[in-house]
Design an enzyme around this catalytic site. Structure first.
Site, PDB file in Angstrom:
ATOM      1  CE  LYS A 103      -8.550   9.090   8.500  1.00  0.00           C
ATOM      2  NZ  LYS A 103      -9.099   8.818   7.163  1.00  0.00           N
ATOM      3  CG  ASN A 217     -10.827  -1.744   1.386  1.00  0.00           C
ATOM      4  OD1 ASN A 217     -10.950  -0.967   0.435  1.00  0.00           O
ATOM      5  ND2 ASN A 217     -11.871  -2.232   2.016  1.00  0.00           N
TER       6      ASN A 217
HETATM    7  P1  NAD Z   1      -5.011  -1.499   4.206  1.00  0.00           P
HETATM    8  O1  NAD Z   1      -4.419  -1.588   5.556  1.00  0.00           O
HETATM    9  O2  NAD Z   1      -6.125  -2.413   3.830  1.00  0.00           O
HETATM   10  O3  NAD Z   1      -3.851  -1.722   3.097  1.00  0.00           O
HETATM   11  C1  NAD Z   1      -2.641  -1.046   3.080  1.00  0.00           C
HETATM   12  C2  NAD Z   1      -1.715  -1.817   2.140  1.00  0.00           C
HETATM   13  O4  NAD Z   1      -0.513  -1.068   1.949  1.00  0.00           O
HETATM   14  C3  NAD Z   1      -1.290  -3.199   2.632  1.00  0.00           C
HETATM   15  O5  NAD Z   1      -1.331  -4.106   1.544  1.00  0.00           O
HETATM   16  C4  NAD Z   1       0.167  -2.988   3.073  1.00  0.00           C
HETATM   17  O6  NAD Z   1       0.941  -4.182   2.936  1.00  0.00           O
HETATM   18  C5  NAD Z   1       0.587  -1.964   2.058  1.00  0.00           C
HETATM   19  N1  NAD Z   1       1.770  -1.196   2.420  1.00  0.00           N
HETATM   20  C6  NAD Z   1       2.152  -0.701   3.611  1.00  0.00           C
HETATM   21  N2  NAD Z   1       3.315  -0.026   3.501  1.00  0.00           N
HETATM   22  C7  NAD Z   1       3.676  -0.105   2.214  1.00  0.00           C
HETATM   23  C8  NAD Z   1       4.766   0.367   1.467  1.00  0.00           C
HETATM   24  N3  NAD Z   1       5.757   1.087   2.024  1.00  0.00           N
HETATM   25  N4  NAD Z   1       4.804   0.089   0.151  1.00  0.00           N
HETATM   26  C9  NAD Z   1       3.834  -0.626  -0.433  1.00  0.00           C
HETATM   27  N5  NAD Z   1       2.786  -1.088   0.216  1.00  0.00           N
HETATM   28  C10 NAD Z   1       2.700  -0.852   1.517  1.00  0.00           C
HETATM   29  O7  NAD Z   1      -5.418   0.021   4.015  1.00  0.00           O
HETATM   30  P2  NAD Z   1      -6.470   0.627   2.965  1.00  0.00           P
HETATM   31  O8  NAD Z   1      -7.793   0.718   3.616  1.00  0.00           O
HETATM   32  O9  NAD Z   1      -6.345  -0.094   1.675  1.00  0.00           O
HETATM   33  O10 NAD Z   1      -5.917   2.127   2.837  1.00  0.00           O
HETATM   34  C11 NAD Z   1      -4.829   2.452   1.977  1.00  0.00           C
HETATM   35  C12 NAD Z   1      -4.779   3.950   1.811  1.00  0.00           C
HETATM   36  O11 NAD Z   1      -6.008   4.415   1.269  1.00  0.00           O
HETATM   37  C13 NAD Z   1      -4.561   4.759   3.101  1.00  0.00           C
HETATM   38  O12 NAD Z   1      -3.822   5.906   2.789  1.00  0.00           O
HETATM   39  C14 NAD Z   1      -5.979   5.163   3.484  1.00  0.00           C
HETATM   40  O13 NAD Z   1      -6.001   6.323   4.289  1.00  0.00           O
HETATM   41  C15 NAD Z   1      -6.547   5.423   2.115  1.00  0.00           C
HETATM   42  N6  NAD Z   1      -8.014   5.369   2.055  1.00  0.00           N
HETATM   43  C16 NAD Z   1      -8.687   4.251   2.411  1.00  0.00           C
HETATM   44  C17 NAD Z   1     -10.074   4.233   2.293  1.00  0.00           C
HETATM   45  C18 NAD Z   1     -10.862   2.988   2.571  1.00  0.00           C
HETATM   46  O14 NAD Z   1     -12.055   2.973   2.252  1.00  0.00           O
HETATM   47  N7  NAD Z   1     -10.266   1.935   3.095  1.00  0.00           N
HETATM   48  C19 NAD Z   1     -10.770   5.380   1.874  1.00  0.00           C
HETATM   49  C20 NAD Z   1     -10.040   6.516   1.523  1.00  0.00           C
HETATM   50  C21 NAD Z   1      -8.655   6.489   1.616  1.00  0.00           C
END
Ligand code: NAD
Length: 406
Positions: A103, A217
């Protein structure tokens, strides 16, 4: 805020109490192979130079090259990156892909940078780390606040420095620039496949009421996919708060509402909720899809979901895990629930190395049986060791990694 790496190690401790693993093997997993901290000087638009702190943690590569995203966030620090790298090690093994865990990150709020500054910072991260990266060594990807465009800058910088033309060193690239079809929705879709595989075994109805924390996302794609498959999303939130409609929200219209007003609140036919209220909403499935440590021992007792699908990484703390286990609320753990993302990243790497381009249908047709198989193996382990699904998943992963290391 709890130290996420401590949480991760507590999870490991619980698993080795259930099944005997070789002591030396366990010791190797209690810390990363390598943790690298870098300073990245960036020329700012006003002519000044600013130094940013960056990281790459290479946790374990027994199953294949280190694999894991790069996070840009003002709170990102080494313990968070180490925890995420450990979970990637477990996740790749659970998903059954030939990749290890890594990471990366930079402590920065990317919203405070211009596009040019963001590009120079991203290229700077690669300049400092090019020696340890590579298709057969360490393959980064996007995570919170990093985008396909950023992966393209990084991939380009890596090619400039090393001459590597495969584009297989970074995944999550844009389509047409070495990216894979289906990478955007892959994490949400993989989460749905896992849920669908386990739904009946977990005693959930055909049509579930779903609550989603996060509108990025993962959360947004998952919400849309669940609706397309006949379920209803009754509440969803972003960092500012959420909205609720017991009959189901129209996510497409909600997206338009957020685009025009800048927030979810005030959406037609819905009630505004705080994030605390959202997490405590009665539903069949609660999907935390934002950040770590959202369900803690402060609010775990108030959770009224039948099942939790952890789409974010580390959203439930170890203490909350215990509370929920005692309450009989199963948690489909992050290392299984969100492994669709890294699985399609692995497909991208494979396509780059073979010079192929698969259709979206091919990608999803390959993803579906892998997610189903992983979900069922985790479920069987849960039963076999009379434990929860997280420990079931960890045991599956540790068995696979140990088999390669001993
Ligand atoms: P992103 O930045 O696209 O979205 C994050 C979202 O969470 C945003 O809508 C933001 O407004 C919201 N947010 C932030 N703080 C918050 C809170 N306290 N309460 C509610 N909402 C809140 O990120 P992402 O890519 O969607 O990733 C989200 C999670 O999924 C992370 O933990 C990431 O590690 C995990 N993840 C992502 C992927 C991927 O393919 N993008 C893969 C595996 C895991």
């Amino acid at each position: 805020m709890q130290n996420p790496f401590q949480n991760a190690m507590e999870q490991l401790d619980k698993v080795i109490k259930l099944k005997n693993f070789d002591d030396e093997f366990v010791a190797r997993l209690q810390g990363p192979d390598r943790d690298i901290r870098i300073s990245i000087p960036v020329k700012m638009d006003d002519g000044s130079n600013k130094i940013f702190e960056g990281y790459r943690v290479e946790y374990n590569n027994a199953l294949g090259p280190y694999k894991g995203g790069i996070r840009y966030h003002q709170d990102t620090e080494i313990n968070e990156v180490k925890a995420l790298a450990f979970w990637m090690t477990i996740k790749c093994a659970v998903a059954g892909i030939p990749m290890g865990g890594g990471k990366g990150g930079i402590t920065v709020d990317p919203k405070t940078l211009s596009k040019g500054e963001l590009e120079r910072l991203s290229r700077g991260w690669v300049q400092k780390l090019a020696d340890v990266l590579g298709p057969k060594k360490d393959v980064p990807a996007p995570d919170v606040n990093t985008t396909p465009e950023i992966m393209d800058w990084m991939s380009d910088e890596y090619a400039k420095i090393t001459g590597d033309k495969t584009r297989a060193t970074f995944t999550g690239k844009p389509l047409g620039k070495g990216g894979s079809e289906g990478r955007g929705p892959a994490t949400g879709l993989g989460g749905f496949y896992v849920f669908d595989s386990l739904r009946a075994q977990l005693g959930l109805p055909n049509k579930c009421k779903v609550v989603v924390q996060g509108f990025g996302n993962v959360g947004l794609n998952a919400a849309q996919i669940f609706i397309q498959n006949g379920h209803s999303v009754v509440a969803i939130s972003d960092s500012k708060g959420g909205v609720y409609n017991g009959n189901g929200l129209d996510i497409k219209k909600l997206e338009e509402h957020k685009k025009s007003t800048g927030s979810l609140s005030g959406f037609t036919d819905s009630k505004n909720l705080t994030n605390e209220e959202l997490l405590e909403t009665e539903c069949d499935v609660l999907m935390p899809a934002a950040y770590e440590n959202q369900i803690t021992n402060q609010n775990a007792g108030k959770i009224r979901a039948k099942v939790i699908l952890e789409l974010a990484n580390g959203p439930v703390t170890p203490e909350a895990d215990e509370v929920l286990f005692k309450k009989g609320i199963p948690i489909i753990p992050d290392v299984l629930a969100n492994s669709g993302g890294v699985t399609v990243s692995y497909f991208e790497w494979e396509q780059n190395l073979k010079g192929e381009h698969w259709s979206e249908k091919e990608v999803f047709d390959k993803l579906h049986p892998m997610m189903h198989d992983a979900a069922q193996k985790v479920f069987e382990n849960g039963k076999k060791y009379s434990t929860d699904l997280r420990r079931g998943a960890f045991i599956l992963a540790l068995e696979r990694i140990e088999a390669k290391m001993l």
